[in-house]
Scaffold this motif. Structure first.
Motif, PDB file in Angstrom:
ATOM      1  N   ASN A   1       0.827  -1.198   0.000  1.00 56.46           N
ATOM      2  CA  ASN A   1       0.000   0.000   0.000  1.00 56.46           C
ATOM      3  C   ASN A   1       0.866   1.254   0.000  1.00 56.46           C
ATOM      4  O   ASN A   1       2.078   1.202   0.254  1.00 56.46           O
ATOM      5  CB  ASN A   1      -0.969   0.000   1.183  1.00 56.46           C
ATOM      6  CG  ASN A   1      -0.269   0.141   2.510  1.00 56.46           C
ATOM      7  OD1 ASN A   1      -0.017   1.248   2.981  1.00 56.46           O
ATOM      8  ND2 ASN A   1       0.051  -0.993   3.143  1.00 56.46           N
ATOM      9  N   SER A   2       0.245   2.360  -0.293  1.00 63.39           N
ATOM     10  CA  SER A   2       0.960   3.622  -0.417  1.00 63.39           C
ATOM     11  C   SER A   2       1.249   4.221   0.959  1.00 63.39           C
ATOM     12  O   SER A   2       0.371   4.262   1.826  1.00 63.39           O
ATOM     13  CB  SER A   2       0.153   4.610  -1.246  1.00 63.39           C
ATOM     14  OG  SER A   2       0.841   5.853  -1.333  1.00 63.39           O
ATOM     15  N   ALA A   3       2.480   4.714   1.144  1.00 60.49           N
ATOM     16  CA  ALA A   3       2.860   5.341   2.405  1.00 60.49           C
ATOM     17  C   ALA A   3       2.483   6.814   2.437  1.00 60.49           C
ATOM     18  O   ALA A   3       2.656   7.458   3.473  1.00 60.49           O
ATOM     19  CB  ALA A   3       4.366   5.190   2.629  1.00 60.49           C
ATOM     20  N   MET A   4       1.963   7.352   1.344  1.00 56.22           N
ATOM     21  CA  MET A   4       1.600   8.761   1.326  1.00 56.22           C
ATOM     22  C   MET A   4       0.641   9.050   0.178  1.00 56.22           C
ATOM     23  O   MET A   4       0.416   8.193  -0.702  1.00 56.22           O
ATOM     24  CB  MET A   4       2.845   9.636   1.189  1.00 56.22           C
ATOM     25  CG  MET A   4       3.680   9.363  -0.047  1.00 56.22           C
ATOM     26  SD  MET A   4       5.119  10.444  -0.103  1.00 56.22           S
ATOM     27  CE  MET A   4       5.865  10.117   1.494  1.00 56.22           C
TER      28      MET A   4
ATOM     29  N   ILE B   1      -3.314   8.073  -6.001  1.00 55.49           N
ATOM     30  CA  ILE B   1      -3.442   7.151  -4.874  1.00 55.49           C
ATOM     31  C   ILE B   1      -3.334   7.932  -3.569  1.00 55.49           C
ATOM     32  O   ILE B   1      -2.725   9.005  -3.515  1.00 55.49           O
ATOM     33  CB  ILE B   1      -2.370   6.040  -4.953  1.00 55.49           C
ATOM     34  CG1 ILE B   1      -2.766   4.838  -4.081  1.00 55.49           C
ATOM     35  CG2 ILE B   1      -0.986   6.560  -4.579  1.00 55.49           C
ATOM     36  CD1 ILE B   1      -1.963   3.587  -4.357  1.00 55.49           C
ATOM     37  N   PHE B   2      -3.928   7.394  -2.519  1.00 56.40           N
ATOM     38  CA  PHE B   2      -3.931   8.071  -1.224  1.00 56.40           C
ATOM     39  C   PHE B   2      -3.333   7.154  -0.154  1.00 56.40           C
ATOM     40  O   PHE B   2      -3.259   5.935  -0.313  1.00 56.40           O
ATOM     41  CB  PHE B   2      -5.356   8.492  -0.856  1.00 56.40           C
ATOM     42  CG  PHE B   2      -5.927   9.493  -1.820  1.00 56.40           C
ATOM     43  CD1 PHE B   2      -5.754  10.852  -1.621  1.00 56.40           C
ATOM     44  CD2 PHE B   2      -6.614   9.069  -2.959  1.00 56.40           C
ATOM     45  CE1 PHE B   2      -6.254  11.769  -2.521  1.00 56.40           C
ATOM     46  CE2 PHE B   2      -7.131   9.993  -3.866  1.00 56.40           C
ATOM     47  CZ  PHE B   2      -6.952  11.355  -3.644  1.00 56.40           C
ATOM     48  N   THR B   3      -2.896   7.759   0.929  1.00 52.40           N
ATOM     49  CA  THR B   3      -2.194   7.029   1.993  1.00 52.40           C
ATOM     50  C   THR B   3      -3.016   5.827   2.466  1.00 52.40           C
ATOM     51  O   THR B   3      -4.193   5.957   2.804  1.00 52.40           O
ATOM     52  CB  THR B   3      -1.917   7.955   3.182  1.00 52.40           C
ATOM     53  OG1 THR B   3      -1.166   9.088   2.734  1.00 52.40           O
ATOM     54  CG2 THR B   3      -1.137   7.236   4.271  1.00 52.40           C
TER      55      THR B   3
ATOM     56  N   LEU C   1      -1.767  -0.739  -3.611  1.00 50.72           N
ATOM     57  CA  LEU C   1      -1.174  -0.525  -4.928  1.00 50.72           C
ATOM     58  C   LEU C   1      -1.842  -1.461  -5.937  1.00 50.72           C
ATOM     59  O   LEU C   1      -2.065  -2.636  -5.642  1.00 50.72           O
ATOM     60  CB  LEU C   1       0.328  -0.819  -4.896  1.00 50.72           C
ATOM     61  CG  LEU C   1       1.251   0.403  -4.861  1.00 50.72           C
ATOM     62  CD1 LEU C   1       1.079   1.145  -3.545  1.00 50.72           C
ATOM     63  CD2 LEU C   1       2.680  -0.017  -5.075  1.00 50.72           C
ATOM     64  N   PRO C   2      -2.149  -0.969  -7.108  1.00 52.62           N
ATOM     65  CA  PRO C   2      -2.715  -1.866  -8.122  1.00 52.62           C
ATOM     66  C   PRO C   2      -1.635  -2.790  -8.671  1.00 52.62           C
ATOM     67  O   PRO C   2      -0.444  -2.450  -8.650  1.00 52.62           O
ATOM     68  CB  PRO C   2      -3.210  -0.887  -9.189  1.00 52.62           C
ATOM     69  CG  PRO C   2      -2.301   0.282  -9.075  1.00 52.62           C
ATOM     70  CD  PRO C   2      -1.993   0.409  -7.613  1.00 52.62           C
ATOM     71  N   PRO C   3      -2.003  -3.969  -9.112  1.00 57.19           N
ATOM     72  CA  PRO C   3      -1.016  -4.841  -9.760  1.00 57.19           C
ATOM     73  C   PRO C   3      -0.325  -4.084 -10.894  1.00 57.19           C
ATOM     74  O   PRO C   3      -0.959  -3.342 -11.640  1.00 57.19           O
ATOM     75  CB  PRO C   3      -1.870  -6.002 -10.297  1.00 57.19           C
ATOM     76  CG  PRO C   3      -3.100  -6.007  -9.439  1.00 57.19           C
ATOM     77  CD  PRO C   3      -3.360  -4.579  -9.093  1.00 57.19           C
ATOM     78  N   GLY C   4       0.972  -4.234 -10.993  1.00 56.20           N
ATOM     79  CA  GLY C   4       1.743  -3.549 -12.023  1.00 56.20           C
ATOM     80  C   GLY C   4       2.445  -2.306 -11.526  1.00 56.20           C
ATOM     81  O   GLY C   4       3.378  -1.820 -12.173  1.00 56.20           O
ATOM     82  N   ALA C   5       2.025  -1.744 -10.380  1.00 56.89           N
ATOM     83  CA  ALA C   5       2.694  -0.581  -9.795  1.00 56.89           C
ATOM     84  C   ALA C   5       3.714  -1.042  -8.764  1.00 56.89           C
ATOM     85  O   ALA C   5       3.497  -2.018  -8.057  1.00 56.89           O
ATOM     86  CB  ALA C   5       1.679   0.349  -9.143  1.00 56.89           C
TER      87      ALA C   5
END
Length: 412
Positions: A61-64, A105-107, A111-115
């Protein structure tokens, strides 16, 4: 029934560390376990280890807040990528990121597959359906699945006392209740004909019972269930009867006063007649008369009567015993190394526990003493941040390092 050989007035004082070690060797088994909802488990001690049912985080997942992408799709100097949508926390990211695209994307969002990386929104410029991004390395600003711990990991051991951070960790695992040891039930008694309760009028020679509240507060801060068993009159038969009754009802007995060498100090003799006196008189100042034994098989800790001495021995000597008796694994506080803000010129046969405050002196944090260190005075403890230790037979000059025990670590 038996008596220890510590009754003589000239008996050698027991070193503090040795006395604490002896008490810990005599700790009974912890109370049985019970299940407690997480909302009521603060300060309790885990009776069973806790294992993770899934990894944490459970997904990449995104940290920010920013833009997720495949780092290889971005030119080395950075550049523009078309946008392929947005993913917020709580969304599902099932569709694969199209090659050569980015996604808003938001914190905490998956993450989508491929990112494989995220560029912070402060380093991006969005215009229309595209975004300009600075160069990024693969993995930047991504919380990887399982990077904190994997499924099946032991995240908390039995014997861990649950602080707010442990409660938060358990909640993050979806755990609603935990197995903890039953609270230790402590009977608290105060000894002294001179004692009266706050709010009552005082006759000449009488004082208010400060220890009932300070020691009771210490016990509750340690997670104990406290029953105030009242005031013991200075009489052997009455002391013996009150101790015998309390011992039949509580896990541990704690008294204040009545353990010194005065003619009206009857508790030690009452304990001898009802059980065993294992320990008396420690190399500590304040608090030398502290005693430990068993009353009809129930552990008993006899604290001094002077309020500051009672408070300090409760925090230094009784605290480790009471925590271990609740099943707690780590019971000894870790002192800080702090520069002394005072000189100590006179060697003493007892370790000093001096009420001190941390203050900057000449750009260095130092432990500064309250001018009144009497064993009956609580004002110094109220003023202080903790206890500055000067060991037996030690002298020192200002600036030398000493051990400092913060009250914040002792009242926990």
């Amino acid at each position: 029934m038996s008596a220890c050989g510590c009754a003589g007035h000239g008996h050698e004082l027991r070193p503090i560390d040795q006395a604490i070690a002896e008490l810990l060797q005599r700790v009974p088994p912890a109370p049985l376990a019970e299940w407690a909802p997480l909302s009521e488990a603060g300060g309790r001690v885990l009776a069973e280890p806790v294992h993770a049912l899934w990894p944490m985080p459970a997904w990449d997942n995104s940290a920010m807040d920013g833009y997720a992408l495949c780092a290889a799709d971005l030119p080395a100097e950075g550049g523009w990528l078309p946008l392929a949508g947005r993913i917020a926390a709580g969304d599902m990211a099932l569709e694969r990121l199209p090659g050569g695209h980015a996604v808003r994307i938001f914190t905490g969002a998956p993450l989508p597959p491929g990112a494989d990386s995220v560029v912070a929104q402060e380093q991006a410029r969005e215009e229309g359906a595209a975004v300009h991004l600075v160069p990024v390395l693969a993995g930047a600003h991504v919380r990887r699945r399982g990077e904190e711990f994997g499924a099946g990991s032991c995240v908390l051991d039995a014997g861990q006392r649950l602080r707010p951070q442990e409660l938060g960790l358990l909640a993050s695992l979806g755990i609603a209740e935990v197995a903890v040891h039953r609270r230790l039930r402590v009977g608290l008694l105060s000894s002294g004909n001179e004692l009266r309760e706050p709010g009552e009028p005082l006759l000449p020679g009488q004082i208010y019972n400060a220890n009932r509240y300070s020691i009771g507060g210490v016990l509750r801060s340690l997670g104990c269930e406290v029953d105030d068993c009242g005031i013991l009159v200075d009489e052997l038969a009455a002391s013996r009867d009150a101790l015998s009754l309390a011992a039949s009802e509580w896990d541990v007995l704690i008294t204040s006063g009545g353990v010194s060498v005065g003619e009206e100090d009857h508790l030690k003799q009452a304990v001898r007649e009802l059980g065993e006196l294992h320990l008396w008189r420690l190399a500590i100042q304040p608090g030398k008369p502290l005693a430990f034994g068993h009353v009809c098989g129930t552990p008993w800790i006899g604290l001094p009567g002077n309020p500051a001495a009672a408070l300090i021995t409760a925090l230094v000597v009784a605290r480790p015993y009471l925590l271990r008796a609740q099943g707690c694994r780590e019971v000894m506080p870790q002192p800080l190394q702090i520069a002394a803000g005072f000189d100590w010129n006179q060697r003493n046969a007892r370790r000093q526990y001096l009420r001190a405050r941390l203050q900057p002196v000449d750009g260095q944090l130092r432990a500064v003493l309250h001018p009144k260190q009497g064993s009956a005075m609580l004002t110094a403890a109220c003023w202080a941040d903790g206890l500055a230790l000067v060991d037996c037979e030690r002298t020192l000059v200002a600036g030398e390092l000493i051990d400092f025990l913060p009250f914040s670590a002792l009242l926990d």
